[in-house]
Scaffold this motif. Structure first.
Motif, short mmCIF file in Angstrom:
data_model
loop_
_atom_site.label_atom_id
_atom_site.label_comp_id
_atom_site.label_asym_id
_atom_site.label_seq_id
_atom_site.Cartn_x
_atom_site.Cartn_y
_atom_site.Cartn_z
N LEU A 67 0.71 -1.29 0.02
CA LEU A 67 -0.02 -0.11 -0.07
C LEU A 67 1.03 1.07 -0.06
O LEU A 67 0.75 2.34 -0.58
N ILE A 68 1.79 1.11 0.53
CA ILE A 68 2.75 2.26 0.75
C ILE A 68 3.57 2.54 -0.59
O ILE A 68 3.65 3.75 -1.19
N ALA A 69 3.97 1.68 -1.27
CA ALA A 69 4.76 1.71 -2.58
C ALA A 69 3.71 2.04 -3.48
O ALA A 69 4.12 2.95 -4.32
N VAL A 70 2.41 1.55 -3.45
CA VAL A 70 1.34 2.20 -4.65
C VAL A 70 1.06 3.53 -4.16
O VAL A 70 0.93 4.34 -5.22
N ALA A 71 0.88 4.07 -3.01
CA ALA A 71 0.82 5.44 -2.64
C ALA A 71 1.75 6.48 -3.16
O ALA A 71 1.41 7.35 -3.67
N ALA A 108 -2.49 9.92 6.75
CA ALA A 108 -1.40 8.85 7.38
C ALA A 108 -0.70 8.26 6.35
O ALA A 108 0.67 7.94 6.54
N LEU A 109 -1.24 7.73 5.51
CA LEU A 109 -0.64 7.25 4.35
C LEU A 109 0.31 7.85 3.42
O LEU A 109 1.42 7.56 3.26
N TYR A 110 -0.24 9.17 3.22
CA TYR A 110 0.61 10.10 2.63
C TYR A 110 1.97 10.66 3.40
O TYR A 110 2.92 10.55 3.00
N GLU A 111 1.66 10.57 4.87
CA GLU A 111 2.77 10.95 5.64
C GLU A 111 3.95 9.92 5.57
O GLU A 111 5.15 10.04 5.42
N GLU A 112 3.52 8.66 5.64
CA GLU A 112 4.28 7.39 5.70
C GLU A 112 5.26 7.30 4.25
O GLU A 112 6.32 6.92 4.16
N SER A 113 4.18 7.65 3.36
CA SER A 113 4.91 7.40 1.94
C SER A 113 5.76 8.33 1.56
O SER A 113 7.06 8.54 1.41
N LEU A 114 5.78 9.74 2.22
CA LEU A 114 6.53 11.00 2.50
C LEU A 114 7.94 10.60 3.14
O LEU A 114 8.84 10.92 2.74
N ARG A 115 7.67 9.76 4.04
CA ARG A 115 8.86 9.35 5.14
C ARG A 115 9.75 8.50 4.03
O ARG A 115 10.98 8.64 4.34
N ARG A 116 9.10 7.47 3.56
CA ARG A 116 10.07 6.83 2.68
C ARG A 116 10.72 7.42 1.42
O ARG A 116 11.96 7.19 1.33
N ALA A 117 9.90 8.50 0.80
CA ALA A 117 10.50 9.35 -0.24
C ALA A 117 11.60 10.29 0.47
O ALA A 117 12.77 10.47 -0.22
N GLY A 118 11.40 10.74 1.62
CA GLY A 118 12.54 11.36 2.26
C GLY A 118 13.74 10.64 2.58
O GLY A 118 14.65 11.25 2.22
N GLN A 119 13.68 9.50 2.89
CA GLN A 119 14.88 8.78 3.35
C GLN A 119 15.44 8.50 1.99
O GLN A 119 16.81 8.56 1.85
N GLU A 120 14.76 8.36 0.88
CA GLU A 120 15.37 7.87 -0.41
C GLU A 120 16.00 9.26 -0.78
O GLU A 120 17.28 9.26 -1.43
N LEU A 121 15.49 10.32 -0.71
CA LEU A 121 16.01 11.57 -1.30
C LEU A 121 17.40 11.84 -0.27
O LEU A 121 18.38 12.56 -0.99
N ALA A 122 17.37 11.68 0.81
CA ALA A 122 18.37 12.04 1.78
C ALA A 122 19.62 11.24 1.35
O ALA A 122 20.76 11.67 1.42
N GLY A 123 19.36 9.87 1.08
CA GLY A 123 20.25 9.19 0.90
C GLY A 123 21.12 9.67 -0.75
O GLY A 123 22.28 9.28 -0.90
N ARG A 124 20.63 10.18 -1.37
CA ARG A 124 21.10 10.75 -2.73
C ARG A 124 22.15 11.69 -2.40
O ARG A 124 22.81 12.19 -3.29
N PHE A 125 22.20 12.22 -1.19
CA PHE A 125 23.34 13.36 -0.94
C PHE A 125 24.62 12.73 -0.48
O PHE A 125 25.57 13.29 -0.17
N GLU A 126 24.63 11.25 -0.09
CA GLU A 126 25.59 10.69 0.35
C GLU A 126 26.63 10.34 -1.08
O GLU A 126 26.24 9.82 -2.06
N GLU A 127 27.93 10.70 -0.90
CA GLU A 127 28.89 10.53 -1.81
C GLU A 127 30.27 10.10 -1.11
O GLU A 127 30.47 10.88 -0.29
N PRO A 128 31.12 9.43 -1.74
CA PRO A 128 32.22 8.99 -1.17
C PRO A 128 33.20 10.37 -0.93
O PRO A 128 33.11 11.08 -2.17
#
Length: 295
Positions: A67-71, A108-128
């Motif tokens: 459900l989170i992935a679909v949302a 609630a579903l939107y906020e949980e989906s956004l948390r997942r998206a935020g984690q992914e976006l934050a990870g894109r700033f990681e660079e050796p």
């Protein structure tokens, strides 16, 4: 909010999965997990089982993740206010009551989906932390713009503050992404004790990157590669201005520049700035402005 009709009318089957014995469950073709059919169920023998093989019920965690992935996919394609629980249920091959069983409502579903998206976006700033600074940042901004490009409408609505789904919870997610970006940039700078001025420079650049990339998303008037380079060069220019006011940072800046290459973002910026002195009268004007003021 009125329900939206999915682009493709779902078919109903009487498969007793999640909806109870004999209850029709809408089937959709989108966002089913690997190894499942559109209703989110899988043959007991694996993904390649036949139609007549018994289907297994998704576990609680599997259904919630589905459900989170679909949302998240729907919120990426449309602003959150244009997505309904019925849309999510149809795309997940689930019933509306089932969605409410896992989440109290769309927010609630939107906020949980956004948390997942935020984690992914934050990870894109990681660079050796290896190689010239500007080239590292160029790769980071490439991943950032990839995300903006693929999650445009929903994320843009939130960042612009115009979404009716904005809340303290969603704002906290965005703040976490900004803090992660801020901390990653400081890690690349490797300054033992960043000054208040340097932290302000980094935060201002992050805000500028958000505004600029969202404006680009609206009209794409600038080629993507040009925007990526411009954002990096704007950071280098802001960093240089801050270093001009902070002697300790100026020493660090000399080290950054020593690692840069002529064909990198910083080398290109220096050539472009040097080329300005070819403009008639500009070199003399700069020299006059650089002279110490008379007593």
């Amino acid at each position: 909010m009125a329900s939206r009709t999915p682009p493709v009318a779902p078919r109903s089957v009487s498969t007793p999965v999640d909806g109870g014995p004999g209850r029709a469950v809408p089937r959709a073709t989108a966002a089913a997990p690997a190894g499942t059919d559109a209703a989110g169920t899988a043959p007991a023998g694996g993904a390649q089982g036949g139609a007549d093989r018994p289907r297994r019920r998704l576990s609680v965690d599997e259904r919630r993740e589905q459900l989170i992935a679909v949302a998240l996919q729907l919120f990426s394609l449309r602003p959150p206010e244009e997505v309904s629980i019925d849309d999510i249920a149809a795309a997940a091959g689930a019933s509306r009551p089932l969605v409410y069983h896992y989440f109290p409502g769309k927010q609630a579903l939107y906020e949980e989906s956004l948390r997942r998206a935020g984690q992914e976006l934050a990870g894109r700033f990681e660079e050796p932390a290896a190689g010239p600074l500007s080239e590292r940042l160029y790769r980071v901004m490439g991943r950032y713009l990839d995300y903006v490009d693929s999650h445009g409408p929903g994320f843009a609505a939130l960042l612009r503050g115009g979404s009716v789904a904005a809340s303290p919870g969603t704002n906290a997610v965005i703040d976490q992404v900004r803090r992660a970006a801020h901390d990653q940039i400081l890690l690349h700078l490797a300054v033992a004790e960043p000054s208040a001025g340097l932290r302000l420079t980094v935060r201002a650049w992050i805000a500028n990157a958000e505004i600029t990339s969202l404006e680009w998303l609206a009209d794409r008037a600038v080629p993507r590669e040009d925007l990526q380079l411009r954002l990096v060069q704007e950071f280098i220019a802001s960093l240089t201005l801050t270093a001009a006011r902070e002697p300790a940072l100026a020493v660090e800046l000399a080290g950054y520049f020593a690692e840069e290459r002529p064909d990198g973002p910083t080398g290109r910026l220096v050539r472009e700035l040097a080329g300005l002195f070819g403009v008639p009268g500009l070199a003399d004007t700069v020299a006059r402005l650089a002279a110490p003021p008379s007593a």
